[in-house]
Design a protein around this motif. Structure first.
Motif, PDB file in Angstrom:
ATOM      1  N   LEU A 188     -12.342  -7.608  -4.384  1.00 12.70           N
ATOM      2  CA  LEU A 188     -12.301  -9.127  -3.709  1.00 12.70           C
ATOM      3  C   LEU A 188     -10.951  -9.728  -4.388  1.00 12.70           C
ATOM      4  O   LEU A 188     -10.812  -9.425  -5.898  1.00 12.70           O
ATOM      5  N   GLN A 196      -6.142   3.254  -1.229  1.00 14.64           N
ATOM      6  CA  GLN A 196      -4.586   2.989  -0.810  1.00 14.64           C
ATOM      7  C   GLN A 196      -4.413   3.720   0.063  1.00 14.64           C
ATOM      8  O   GLN A 196      -3.556   3.534   1.306  1.00 14.64           O
ATOM      9  N   ASP A 229     -13.823   4.132 -12.997  1.00 13.18           N
ATOM     10  CA  ASP A 229     -13.276   4.026 -11.908  1.00 13.18           C
ATOM     11  C   ASP A 229     -12.623   3.760 -11.542  1.00 13.18           C
ATOM     12  O   ASP A 229     -12.103   3.347 -10.176  1.00 13.18           O
ATOM     13  N   PHE A 230     -13.027   1.652 -11.436  1.00  9.87           N
ATOM     14  CA  PHE A 230     -12.522   0.915 -11.050  1.00  9.87           C
ATOM     15  C   PHE A 230     -11.166   1.003 -10.953  1.00  9.87           C
ATOM     16  O   PHE A 230     -10.175   0.958 -10.393  1.00  9.87           O
ATOM     17  N   VAL A 235      -7.449  -9.029  -8.695  1.00 18.78           N
ATOM     18  CA  VAL A 235      -9.059  -8.787  -8.410  1.00 18.78           C
ATOM     19  C   VAL A 235      -9.717  -8.757  -9.571  1.00 18.78           C
ATOM     20  O   VAL A 235      -9.406  -8.316 -10.393  1.00 18.78           O
ATOM     21  N   VAL A 236     -10.364  -9.233  -9.249  1.00 18.74           N
ATOM     22  CA  VAL A 236     -12.032  -9.966 -10.094  1.00 18.74           C
ATOM     23  C   VAL A 236     -13.253  -8.889 -10.236  1.00 18.74           C
ATOM     24  O   VAL A 236     -13.567  -8.294  -8.701  1.00 18.74           O
ATOM     25  N   ARG A 237     -13.315  -8.944 -11.540  1.00 20.78           N
ATOM     26  CA  ARG A 237     -14.656  -8.715 -11.602  1.00 20.78           C
ATOM     27  C   ARG A 237     -15.280  -8.650 -12.539  1.00 20.78           C
ATOM     28  O   ARG A 237     -14.850  -8.253 -13.807  1.00 20.78           O
ATOM     29  N   GLN A 250       0.835  -1.358   0.140  1.00 24.82           N
ATOM     30  CA  GLN A 250       0.193   0.243   0.021  1.00 24.82           C
ATOM     31  C   GLN A 250       0.565   0.935  -0.090  1.00 24.82           C
ATOM     32  O   GLN A 250       0.562   2.469  -0.493  1.00 24.82           O
ATOM     33  N   GLY A 287       2.666   1.748  -3.743  1.00 29.33           N
ATOM     34  CA  GLY A 287       1.834   1.760  -4.597  1.00 29.33           C
ATOM     35  C   GLY A 287       1.890   3.632  -3.921  1.00 29.33           C
ATOM     36  O   GLY A 287       1.035   4.246  -5.330  1.00 29.33           O
ATOM     37  N   LEU A 288       1.331   4.141  -3.467  1.00 29.34           N
ATOM     38  CA  LEU A 288       1.264   5.514  -2.675  1.00 29.34           C
ATOM     39  C   LEU A 288       1.761   5.787  -3.374  1.00 29.34           C
ATOM     40  O   LEU A 288       2.206   7.377  -4.119  1.00 29.34           O
ATOM     41  N   GLU A 344      -9.207   3.904 -12.272  1.00 27.17           N
ATOM     42  CA  GLU A 344      -8.386   5.035 -12.129  1.00 27.17           C
ATOM     43  C   GLU A 344      -8.495   5.013  -9.958  1.00 27.17           C
ATOM     44  O   GLU A 344      -7.185   5.386  -9.792  1.00 27.17           O
ATOM     45  N   ARG A 345      -9.376   3.841  -9.673  1.00 28.29           N
ATOM     46  CA  ARG A 345      -9.306   4.019  -8.136  1.00 28.29           C
ATOM     47  C   ARG A 345      -8.632   3.244  -7.472  1.00 28.29           C
ATOM     48  O   ARG A 345      -8.054   3.483  -6.464  1.00 28.29           O
ATOM     49  N   GLN A 346      -8.741   1.901  -8.548  1.00 25.55           N
ATOM     50  CA  GLN A 346      -7.606   1.023  -7.524  1.00 25.55           C
ATOM     51  C   GLN A 346      -6.186   0.952  -8.439  1.00 25.55           C
ATOM     52  O   GLN A 346      -5.382   0.519  -7.532  1.00 25.55           O
ATOM     53  N   LYS A 347      -5.780   2.349  -8.600  1.00 27.07           N
ATOM     54  CA  LYS A 347      -4.253   2.274  -9.783  1.00 27.07           C
ATOM     55  C   LYS A 347      -4.174   0.707 -10.087  1.00 27.07           C
ATOM     56  O   LYS A 347      -2.947   0.568 -10.033  1.00 27.07           O
ATOM     57  N   LEU A 370      -1.897  -4.527  -7.841  1.00 24.31           N
ATOM     58  CA  LEU A 370      -3.149  -5.210  -8.392  1.00 24.31           C
ATOM     59  C   LEU A 370      -3.611  -5.422  -9.670  1.00 24.31           C
ATOM     60  O   LEU A 370      -3.287  -4.702 -10.254  1.00 24.31           O
ATOM     61  N   ARG A 386       0.657   3.852  -8.250  1.00 19.42           N
ATOM     62  CA  ARG A 386       0.347   2.889  -9.113  1.00 19.42           C
ATOM     63  C   ARG A 386      -0.069   1.291  -7.851  1.00 19.42           C
ATOM     64  O   ARG A 386       1.280   1.508  -6.665  1.00 19.42           O
ATOM     65  N   SER A 387      -1.168   0.436  -7.910  1.00 22.34           N
ATOM     66  CA  SER A 387      -1.121  -0.599  -6.907  1.00 22.34           C
ATOM     67  C   SER A 387       0.235  -1.327  -7.980  1.00 22.34           C
ATOM     68  O   SER A 387       0.067  -2.259  -8.691  1.00 22.34           O
TER      69      SER A 387
END
Lengths: 346, 346
Positions: free
Chosen positions: B104, B62, A122-123, A105-107, A62, A65-66, A125-128, A73, A70-71
DNA sequence: CTGAAAGCGCTTACAG
DNA sequence: CTGAAAGCGCTTACAG
């Protein structure tokens, strides 16, 4: 291990500061070691690595990533009615990612939703997200691919045919498998060969149909329009399409279905129509799903290496992925598996 | 929207600082609004929410996770040979998590690996998981559950029987479904009823067997030792066990299999042995997998609401999860679905 | 090759 | 009810 460690609650993990202090270097240097910078004296690197090993230090994804913006994930975005496809791809991806430090991460999405692009933006960008894998049919969405390029997220599209640059594409050449099916049936002497295809909104259906017709053409055959049915890739649609075919005056002696679900429906329809497989009608499916060998007779079907495909997509995106000893061609080949559901005509 | 926004590259997302500035409050107050603190004047809250809406601001998970020392990731740890189980649970979990801001992360494991606990500790600590879902058979590992308690991670175990405190357990009462199967067969007049169970390393097998014997007992029947076979929950083991049963002098008139895979194997064995279903032998499976209705005759089987189970586990763990209008009992009931594979004896 | 300072975008104490 | 300071655990410029 240093006894003077202050925050050693046992429950608390070590941080980069602990490592830096114990190694007698700055945290920046530890950071360089973590990120495999070449600008670290070999001696220093070894000392730092040793401390990391002793303390069991693992960088916090985390925090990393911050700072990286970039994460770590990887997203798997899917909309496939066939759970077997999803789970196989997922398993392969995880095979490649194991031990890499990245997580999956599954979507699930509805590719026809008007909110798809907004949701995906959104997905991502938010999770990077570090990267994204798009199995078919989501992979066929050009707008989604364009969005990911705009957002500058690496991605791999898994699809039946090349839809993107080689580095962003894993091709399964679905048409080639269908051509094998056509040749197989032609070799057995069939000429009245029917096709039950899937919805034209699936590129796989289009490519498989095309490949099938090419395979027929090689053998000097053509697909008769009255023998070309369009199903929905579902069991029920397979039953219905087959019943229509069996009601024809000039019944087909073989039926190729563009997936196993529909081919399973043909088994049911054949039973209802009092027809034997393969004596009265040969059946070929596509997918080589587990059910293919549980039906009687065991079903001839085209196999796609779904798990391998997931793994290869993962290898294309994830640094330090476990790599098989294979060329890094971004493609796989379907393979016809001949079983008891196909036989000589007449 | 404020035109004086400095960092409005369009590509750059707004931060808590942007919102604070535009709303004329401190970032701490914005933070309070995000976290639904009651200590914010209603007027202030509304103003902040309005700015958040206008700017499309969404807090960075994050950064939030780093400060919270906890991520917004829910882990799904599974080791189920049946992909259908995993994908259904996964889908249900995602149903519950949709729009919650949580994601998830999936992790297949080998529950017999000596490294399991170490790997799980690393996984949970490194990702600072918000919560963990354990479907069976991983849910049956007491050491894993103890580890999660030690790490102070909320979890839900999905299992056939209560293994933990109610808040940490979603029970599927597998035995009850098996008892229904026993009663059904007894009602049809069967007395020589065989059982093909799964490996005793699966609690589901133990519970189903127990429930089955209880159901038999209710009808004044008992399970004869020579009619009790142990399979491996696989198709092949079902074939083999059934062939042994069919070779018996006093053949059973009905066979209950503790999963559909083995029951499908019984179909194959019956064909080989020249026995008709249900005329010569009745068959009952467990799972009500898709294949149950694709076989001929359609298979009587016990259904478990796998997707609901995943959803309910998600609802137990994730704040703001979409909740169905149902009591929050942490249990589901299996349901026997009667089809053509069972008939009156003789 | 190495480090001190500033910052990633949030929240936790601590004040008021 | 609200805010200024410090900090979560890392990395990015910037120096040297």
């Amino acid at each position: 291990m240093a006894a003077r460690d202050p925050g050693s609650d046992k429950t608390k993990r070590h941080t980069i500061n602990d490592v830096a202090r114990l190694a007698g270097v700055s945290k920046k240097t530890v950071s360089r070691v973590i990120n495999e910078s070449p600008f670290v004296k070999e001696e220093t690197r070894k000392a730092v690595l040793e401390i990391m090993r002793e303390t069991g230090y693992v960088p916090d994804p985390q925090a990393r990533g911050l700072a990286f913006r970039r994460s770590f994930l990887v997203g798997l975005i899917y909309d496939n009615p066939n759970p077997q496809h999803t789970i196989s791809h997922q398993q392969g991806l995880l095979d490649a990612m194991a031990g890499s430090g990245f997580e999956l991460v599954v979507r699930p999405v509805d590719r026809n939703s008007p909110r798809l692009l907004a949701d995906m933006r959104d997905f991502v960008e938010r999770q990077k997200l570090f990267a994204v894998v798009l199995p078919s049919p989501v992979s066929e969405d050009e707008k989604l691919a364009a969005l990911l390029r705009e957002l500058d997220v690496p991605y791999v599209r898994i699809g039946s045919v090349a839809l993107d640059e080689p580095d962003r594409m894993l091709v399964s050449h679905d048409g080639r498998g269908a051509a094998q099916a056509a040749r197989h049936l032609a070799d057995l002497g069939h000429t009245r060969i029917a096709l039950i295809s899937g919805p034209p909104t699936f590129r796989s259906s289009i490519e498989r149909k095309k490949g099938f017709e090419e395979g027929l053409a090689e053998a000097g055959l053509t697909l008769s329009p009255d023998l070309a049915k369009i199903g929905a890739y579902t069991y029920e649609s397979g039953v219905n399409a087959a019943l229509e075919l069996f009601a024809l005056e000039a019944r087909p002696t073989a039926i190729f279905c563009l997936n196993d679900e529909m081919a399973t429906g043909v088994y049911t329809a054949a039973r209802e129509a009092g027809l034997r497989i393969p004596e009265d009608v040969s059946v070929v499916g596509y997918d080589d799903a587990p059910i293919a060998v549980r039906l009687w007779p065991p079903m001839t079907s085209v196999r796609l290496p779904l798990r391998d495909m997931g793994r290869m997509a993962g290898e294309m995106l994830v640094p330090n992925a476990l790599r098989e000893k294979r060329a890094d061609a971004h493609e796989v080949q379907p393979q016809l598996v001949v079983r008891g559901s196909t036989g000589k005509v007449g």
